[in-house]
Design a protein around this motif. Structure first.
Motif, short mmCIF file in Angstrom:
data_model
loop_
_atom_site.label_atom_id
_atom_site.label_comp_id
_atom_site.label_asym_id
_atom_site.label_seq_id
_atom_site.Cartn_x
_atom_site.Cartn_y
_atom_site.Cartn_z
N GLU A 86 0.84 -1.20 0.00
CA GLU A 86 0.00 0.00 0.00
C GLU A 86 0.88 1.25 0.00
O GLU A 86 0.60 2.22 -0.70
CB GLU A 86 -0.89 0.02 1.26
N VAL A 87 1.94 1.21 0.82
CA VAL A 87 2.84 2.36 0.95
C VAL A 87 3.54 2.64 -0.38
O VAL A 87 3.63 3.78 -0.83
CB VAL A 87 3.89 2.14 2.07
N SER A 88 4.04 1.59 -1.04
CA SER A 88 4.79 1.77 -2.29
C SER A 88 3.91 2.41 -3.36
O SER A 88 4.37 3.25 -4.13
CB SER A 88 5.34 0.43 -2.78
N ARG A 89 2.62 2.05 -3.40
CA ARG A 89 1.71 2.63 -4.39
C ARG A 89 1.42 4.09 -4.06
O ARG A 89 1.36 4.94 -4.97
CB ARG A 89 0.41 1.84 -4.42
N SER A 90 1.26 4.40 -2.79
CA SER A 90 0.98 5.78 -2.39
C SER A 90 2.17 6.69 -2.69
O SER A 90 2.00 7.81 -3.16
CB SER A 90 0.67 5.83 -0.89
N ILE A 91 3.36 6.19 -2.41
CA ILE A 91 4.58 6.98 -2.64
C ILE A 91 4.71 7.36 -4.11
O ILE A 91 5.15 8.46 -4.45
CB ILE A 91 5.82 6.20 -2.13
N ALA A 92 4.29 6.45 -5.00
CA ALA A 92 4.41 6.71 -6.44
C ALA A 92 3.53 7.89 -6.88
O ALA A 92 3.77 8.48 -7.93
CB ALA A 92 4.03 5.46 -7.22
N ALA A 93 2.53 8.25 -6.09
CA ALA A 93 1.62 9.34 -6.45
C ALA A 93 2.02 10.67 -5.81
O ALA A 93 1.29 11.65 -5.92
CB ALA A 93 0.20 8.98 -6.04
N CYS A 94 3.17 10.71 -5.12
CA CYS A 94 3.56 11.89 -4.34
C CYS A 94 4.90 12.47 -4.77
O CYS A 94 5.69 11.81 -5.42
CB CYS A 94 3.64 11.52 -2.85
N GLU A 95 5.11 13.73 -4.35
CA GLU A 95 6.42 14.37 -4.53
C GLU A 95 7.13 14.59 -3.20
O GLU A 95 8.31 14.96 -3.18
CB GLU A 95 6.27 15.73 -5.25
N GLY A 96 6.41 14.40 -2.10
CA GLY A 96 7.01 14.61 -0.79
C GLY A 96 6.45 13.64 0.23
O GLY A 96 5.42 13.00 0.00
N ALA A 97 7.14 13.53 1.37
CA ALA A 97 6.69 12.62 2.42
C ALA A 97 6.98 13.20 3.79
O ALA A 97 8.08 13.73 4.03
CB ALA A 97 7.37 11.26 2.28
N LEU A 98 5.99 13.11 4.68
CA LEU A 98 6.23 13.42 6.10
C LEU A 98 6.73 12.14 6.76
O LEU A 98 6.04 11.13 6.75
CB LEU A 98 4.94 13.87 6.78
N LEU A 99 7.93 12.18 7.31
CA LEU A 99 8.48 11.02 8.01
C LEU A 99 8.20 11.21 9.49
O LEU A 99 8.83 12.04 10.15
CB LEU A 99 9.99 10.91 7.74
N ILE A 100 7.23 10.47 10.02
CA ILE A 100 6.80 10.65 11.41
C ILE A 100 7.56 9.67 12.30
O ILE A 100 7.57 8.47 12.04
CB ILE A 100 5.27 10.39 11.56
N ILE A 101 8.16 10.20 13.36
CA ILE A 101 8.92 9.37 14.29
C ILE A 101 8.46 9.68 15.71
O ILE A 101 8.35 10.84 16.10
CB ILE A 101 10.45 9.60 14.13
N ASP A 102 8.18 8.63 16.47
CA ASP A 102 7.72 8.75 17.86
C ASP A 102 8.88 9.20 18.74
O ASP A 102 9.92 8.55 18.80
CB ASP A 102 7.20 7.37 18.31
N ALA A 103 8.70 10.33 19.45
CA ALA A 103 9.76 10.89 20.29
C ALA A 103 10.06 9.99 21.49
O ALA A 103 11.11 10.13 22.12
CB ALA A 103 9.38 12.29 20.76
N THR A 104 9.14 9.07 21.82
CA THR A 104 9.38 8.19 22.97
C THR A 104 10.03 6.87 22.56
O THR A 104 10.58 6.17 23.40
CB THR A 104 8.04 7.87 23.70
N GLN A 105 9.96 6.50 21.28
CA GLN A 105 10.47 5.21 20.84
C GLN A 105 11.65 5.30 19.88
O GLN A 105 12.43 4.36 19.75
CB GLN A 105 9.34 4.41 20.15
N GLY A 106 11.76 6.41 19.18
CA GLY A 106 12.86 6.55 18.24
C GLY A 106 12.59 5.82 16.93
O GLY A 106 11.48 5.35 16.67
N ILE A 107 13.63 5.72 16.12
CA ILE A 107 13.50 5.11 14.80
C ILE A 107 13.38 3.60 14.94
O ILE A 107 14.13 2.98 15.67
CB ILE A 107 14.70 5.50 13.92
N GLN A 108 12.40 3.02 14.22
CA GLN A 108 12.20 1.58 14.24
C GLN A 108 12.21 1.03 12.81
O GLN A 108 12.28 1.79 11.85
CB GLN A 108 10.89 1.26 14.97
#
Length: 395
Positions: A86-108
């Motif tokens: 689902e993500v790969s198809r959505s990305i193909a329709a966009c020029e930008g992305a918000l990369l959301i990261i949880d401040a309590t858990q960090g990058i996963q």
């Protein structure tokens, strides 16, 4: 085109992207107070129950910024690895992305996986540190992780909270300033690619697309290039909370087309729409073919329901292009389908959707994986189960 911004939200599961999407819709007055509820884009009953996003959802927001009206097309995507297609198809329709990261858990893990997908598609990445209102937030630690991963500066990272609305205005400002407007030629022949589709029992199949070149009008005669089928565009429009009809959509727009298609196989995700009279020269490069990771058999409890199950699977595949299936039979269970899934959660969700949305009572066999066995005579065999069901491939 200068005032259109197409962007998606990517994150690991449970990092708060659906809640952040709610605040964006509230701030831009896309949704009134009466229609507002938690995870408003997660409109499937299963999504609400489990608190996870299963389908990507597109919605257009109108936003006045420094005296200029902008159209912001947001696509909220799933966070779980089983729905990465689902993500790969959505990305193909966009020029930008918000990369959301949880401040309590960090990058996963899924943060990195989805980020690489976005970078491969040359998207402008806007890092957002979410859940900053929580006492156990670790902004300094997580910021260093983001800088190591993305290669940005401290001031590029937006501090936000989906719960309180902190940082929402900054996010919208950054989207307008950083995300490039769509590229394309409005005067060229129509070239639009389908990134999703849904089945409506009254209106047939609704295909969601992004226009790369040209424009489409209501009542245009269009052709789907992969299937070579021709249709009349009964209705075109943009995706608000519901469907919002328009007379014309042009280059850069994300919208939908309804043309009375009743057969699921006539619409393929990744296909290109063009005009019959003035077609484009080539299809847009589609998406990669999905690679199932887990296989299981799905059989109707009552063998008379086999054709109903086939119709249900066709409609589900239209809505979830990562599902693969082929007919198979079992001595004990009769006729059914061998299905390929991206993971165990994906399998569980498909089974529940069959029961809830199509009222199908099914038996699911124990999930397994397939093995590619290379034989001494140079041929290879794909083995599905220990009883010897296999498919031969001569190399």
């Amino acid at each position: 085109m200068n005032n259109i911004r197409n962007f998606c939200i990517i994150a690991h599961i449970d990092h708060g992207k659906s809640t952040l999407a709610d605040r964006l819709l509230e701030f831009t007055h896309t949704i009134g107070e009466r229609d507002m509820h938690a995870q408003v884009l997660d409109d499937m009953e299963l999504e609400q129950e489990r608190g996870i996003t299963i389908k990507s959802h597109a919605i257009q927001m109108d936003y006045l910024h420094e005296g200029t009206q902008y159209k912001l097309n947001l696509i909220d995507t799933p966070g779980h690895v089983d729905f990465s297609y689902e993500v790969s198809r959505s990305i193909a329709a966009c020029e930008g992305a918000l990369l959301i990261i949880d401040a309590t858990q960090g990058i996963q893990a899924q943060t990195i996986s989805n980020l690489y997908l976005a970078i491969e598609n040359n998207l402008e990445i806007i890092p957002v540190l979410n859940k900053m209102d929580l006492e156990n937030a670790m902004p300094e630690v997580v910021e260093e992780q983001i800088i190591d991963l993305v290669g940005c500066d401290h001031e590029d990272i937006i501090h936000a909270s989906g719960k309180t609305g902190m940082g929402i205005e900054t996010i919208l400002d950054r989207i307008i300033r950083k995300v490039p407007e769509p590229k394309g030629n409005p005067e060229a022949p129509l070239q639009a690619f389908i990134f999703d589709s849904v089945f409506n029992s009254f209106r047939g199949i609704i295909a969601y697309f992004k226009i790369v070149n040209g424009e489409i009008r209501k009542r245009d005669l269009v052709k789907f290039m992969a299937t070579k089928k021709e249709y009349l565009a009964d209705e075109v429009g943009v995706l608000k909370l519901g469907l919002s009809p328009r007379e014309t959509l042009t280059t850069g727009d994300v919208g939908y087309i309804i043309s009375g298609i009743k057969t699921a196989k006539e619409v393929k995700v990744g296909d290109t729409i063009t005009h019959v009279k003035n077609p484009c020269e080539s299809r847009i490069d589609g998406f990669e073919e999905v690679k199932p990771m887990v296989f299981a058999g799905i059989y109707p409890i009552d063998s008379d329901d086999y054709e109903d199950l086939r119709n249900a699977m066709d409609k589900l595949q239209l809505n979830d292009a990562s599902l693969t299936f082929e007919p198979e039979s079992s001595a004990a269970l009769g006729f059914g389908f061998r299905c390929g899934f991206l993971g165990l959660l994906h399998m569980e969700i498909i089974q529940e959707r069959l029961e809830r949305e199509f009222d199908m009572n099914v038996i699911t066999t124990v999930p397994n994986v397939s093995y590619l066995v290379h034989l001494t005579d140079g041929s290879s065999v794909t083995v599905y189960n220990p009883s010897g069901n296999a498919c031969c491939h001569n190399n």
